[in-house]
Write a protein that holds these residues in place. Structure first.
Motif, PDB file in Angstrom:
ATOM      1  N   MET A 130       0.816  -1.216   0.000  1.00  0.00           N
ATOM      2  CA  MET A 130       0.000   0.000   0.000  1.00  0.00           C
ATOM      3  C   MET A 130       0.848   1.263   0.000  1.00  0.00           C
ATOM      4  N   ARG A 131       2.002   1.226   0.636  1.00  0.00           N
ATOM      5  CA  ARG A 131       2.877   2.404   0.616  1.00  0.00           C
ATOM      6  C   ARG A 131       3.520   2.589  -0.750  1.00  0.00           C
ATOM      7  N   ALA A 132       3.808   1.479  -1.438  1.00  0.00           N
ATOM      8  CA  ALA A 132       4.431   1.564  -2.760  1.00  0.00           C
ATOM      9  C   ALA A 132       3.420   1.882  -3.854  1.00  0.00           C
ATOM     10  N   ALA A 133       2.172   1.493  -3.635  1.00  0.00           N
ATOM     11  CA  ALA A 133       1.134   1.677  -4.651  1.00  0.00           C
ATOM     12  C   ALA A 133      -0.122   2.209  -3.966  1.00  0.00           C
ATOM     13  N   PRO A 134      -0.241   3.534  -3.818  1.00  0.00           N
ATOM     14  CA  PRO A 134      -1.331   4.117  -3.032  1.00  0.00           C
ATOM     15  C   PRO A 134      -2.740   3.749  -3.493  1.00  0.00           C
ATOM     16  N   GLY A 135      -2.913   3.303  -4.727  1.00  0.00           N
ATOM     17  CA  GLY A 135      -4.249   2.931  -5.200  1.00  0.00           C
ATOM     18  C   GLY A 135      -4.720   1.574  -4.727  1.00  0.00           C
ATOM     19  N   TRP A 136      -3.831   0.809  -4.101  1.00  0.00           N
ATOM     20  CA  TRP A 136      -4.147  -0.555  -3.687  1.00  0.00           C
ATOM     21  C   TRP A 136      -4.631  -0.597  -2.245  1.00  0.00           C
ATOM     22  N   ILE A 137      -5.392  -1.669  -1.933  1.00  0.00           N
ATOM     23  CA  ILE A 137      -5.633  -2.044  -0.548  1.00  0.00           C
ATOM     24  C   ILE A 137      -5.090  -3.464  -0.385  1.00  0.00           C
ATOM     25  N   ALA A 138      -4.612  -3.793   0.791  1.00  0.00           N
ATOM     26  CA  ALA A 138      -4.058  -5.120   1.028  1.00  0.00           C
ATOM     27  C   ALA A 138      -4.208  -5.476   2.494  1.00  0.00           C
ATOM     28  N   LYS A 139      -4.360  -6.758   2.761  1.00  0.00           N
ATOM     29  CA  LYS A 139      -4.463  -7.228   4.146  1.00  0.00           C
ATOM     30  C   LYS A 139      -3.893  -8.634   4.243  1.00  0.00           C
ATOM     31  N   GLY A 140      -2.930  -8.785   5.132  1.00  0.00           N
ATOM     32  CA  GLY A 140      -2.346 -10.088   5.372  1.00  0.00           C
ATOM     33  C   GLY A 140      -3.127 -10.861   6.414  1.00  0.00           C
ATOM     34  N   GLY A 141      -2.878 -12.170   6.459  1.00  0.00           N
ATOM     35  CA  GLY A 141      -3.517 -13.026   7.446  1.00  0.00           C
ATOM     36  C   GLY A 141      -2.559 -14.092   7.925  1.00  0.00           C
ATOM     37  N   ALA A 142      -2.881 -14.701   9.044  1.00  0.00           N
ATOM     38  CA  ALA A 142      -2.026 -15.746   9.610  1.00  0.00           C
ATOM     39  C   ALA A 142      -1.887 -16.918   8.649  1.00  0.00           C
ATOM     40  N   GLU A 143      -0.848 -17.698   8.868  1.00  0.00           N
ATOM     41  CA  GLU A 143      -0.535 -18.872   8.054  1.00  0.00           C
ATOM     42  C   GLU A 143      -0.219 -18.516   6.610  1.00  0.00           C
ATOM     43  N   GLY A 144       0.459 -17.387   6.434  1.00  0.00           N
ATOM     44  CA  GLY A 144       1.020 -17.056   5.124  1.00  0.00           C
ATOM     45  C   GLY A 144       0.030 -16.648   4.070  1.00  0.00           C
ATOM     46  N   LEU A 145      -0.916 -15.777   4.419  1.00  0.00           N
ATOM     47  CA  LEU A 145      -1.920 -15.320   3.456  1.00  0.00           C
ATOM     48  C   LEU A 145      -1.772 -13.828   3.206  1.00  0.00           C
ATOM     49  N   LEU A 146      -1.976 -13.419   1.969  1.00  0.00           N
ATOM     50  CA  LEU A 146      -1.970 -12.012   1.599  1.00  0.00           C
ATOM     51  C   LEU A 146      -3.038 -11.782   0.550  1.00  0.00           C
ATOM     52  N   CYS A 147      -3.968 -10.872   0.833  1.00  0.00           N
ATOM     53  CA  CYS A 147      -5.032 -10.532  -0.110  1.00  0.00           C
ATOM     54  C   CYS A 147      -4.903  -9.063  -0.483  1.00  0.00           C
TER      55      CYS A 147
END
Length: 306
Positions: free
Chosen positions: A220-237
């Motif tokens: 999100m800091r590198a690409a301000p137009g994006w949203i992102a959220k990580g999760g436990a056990e190695g997840l990234l959305c």
């Protein structure tokens, strides 16, 4: 099936570990890129938090970006983050004693310092908005958790009865979906009722969402137009401009390969974002002794039998 992304940890000239990362991207309802198994079923864990904030955004239009962002956060207990949690509790209104997220190892023994306290404060605010009892809000039979199940099913366009559930680390219900359905849900996130408000809040306050070293905050800091959220056990959305939804899942549940795998997958999508393509491995003296990177790019002369 396209092979998963292989992220290696090299120390000196020897590869010590390899992480396999599955990834899927969806746009306009169709898979546009994949690595590994798009049908792999995974619990969303904390990656659910933007979805879990949707009914709050609808029920409480008086809440601002700070309130919605901390409700969607996995905070690291910075002063700003703790202040945001307390502010949301005040807005609910609710007391810290009503937070039923438990205590977290390595943090002060107060529920506000739990990394999911913002989500729980948001759930208490949802209770107040609908006149639901706060007691038991984290249990599957409570209207809050029933609402969360409905939100996930609607976002992914699946039948709620087909969504596997379990108990998350903070005690609420967590939901599992095939990776392709997760990517689809994020691809249409801003079209969902309340999605535009939550997305705007997450974009405006990435500092509340997690720690600076997290792959979600880095994106999100590198690409301000994006949203992102990580999760436990190695997840990234994540969700990007043009209705692009994306999910990455580390097969062994490790968070370490996500940032590097993200950079590789974005390259496949021909998306230019300044996220790290490799990460140095340092010892306790601060000396660089190795590297985390794509296996084919950083493997040294000596390889284990992988």
């Amino acid at each position: 099936m396209v092979e998963p992304i292989s992220v290696a940890v090299r120390r000196g000239s020897v590869v010590e570990a390899v992480h396999r990362v599955h990834a899927v991207a969806v746009q306009d309802g169709a898979v546009v890129a994949e690595a590994g198994d798009p049908a792999l079923v995974a619990f969303l864990r904390s990656s659910s938090k933007p979805i879990q904030a949707l009914p709050l955004a609808r029920a409480r239009p008086d809440l601002d970006e700070t309130d919605l962002a901390i409700a969607a956060a996995s905070h690291v207990a910075t002063q700003q983050q703790i202040e945001a949690v307390r502010r949301l509790l005040e807005q609910a209104p609710a007391s810290e004693a009503e937070l039923d997220c438990g205590l977290q190892d390595g943090r002060p023994p107060e529920p506000t310092y739990h990394n999911c306290s913002g989500k729980h404060a948001g759930m208490l605010a949802l209770c107040r908005a609908h006149g639901w009892p706060a007691e038991g809000y984290r249990h599957s039979s409570h209207p809050v958790q029933q609402a969360m199940l409905s939100e996930h099913a609607a976002a992914a366009e699946v039948d709620a009865s087909e969504v596997p559930t379990a108990i998350d680390g903070c005690g609420v219900v967590t939901f599992a979906l095939p990776l392709e359905r997760v990517a689809y849900a994020f691809s249409r996130f801003e079209e969902l009722d309340g999605g535009a408000q939550v997305a705007a809040a997450v974009r405006a306050r990435p500092d509340l969402i997690g720690g600076a070293a997290g792959a979600d905050v880095q994106l999100m800091r590198a690409a301000p137009g994006w949203i992102a959220k990580g999760g436990a056990e190695g997840l990234l959305c994540a969700a990007g401009p043009g209705g692009l939804g994306m999910v990455l899942k580390s097969e062994d549940g490790n968070q370490r390969p996500l940032a590097v795998a993200l950079a590789s997958f974005l390259t496949r999508l021909e998306v230019s974002v300044d996220v790290p393509t490799s990460i140095p491995v340092r010892n306790s003296h601060g000396e660089m002794v190795g590297k985390v990177g794509i296996l084919s790019e950083i493997a040294g002369k000596f390889l284990p039998n992988l």
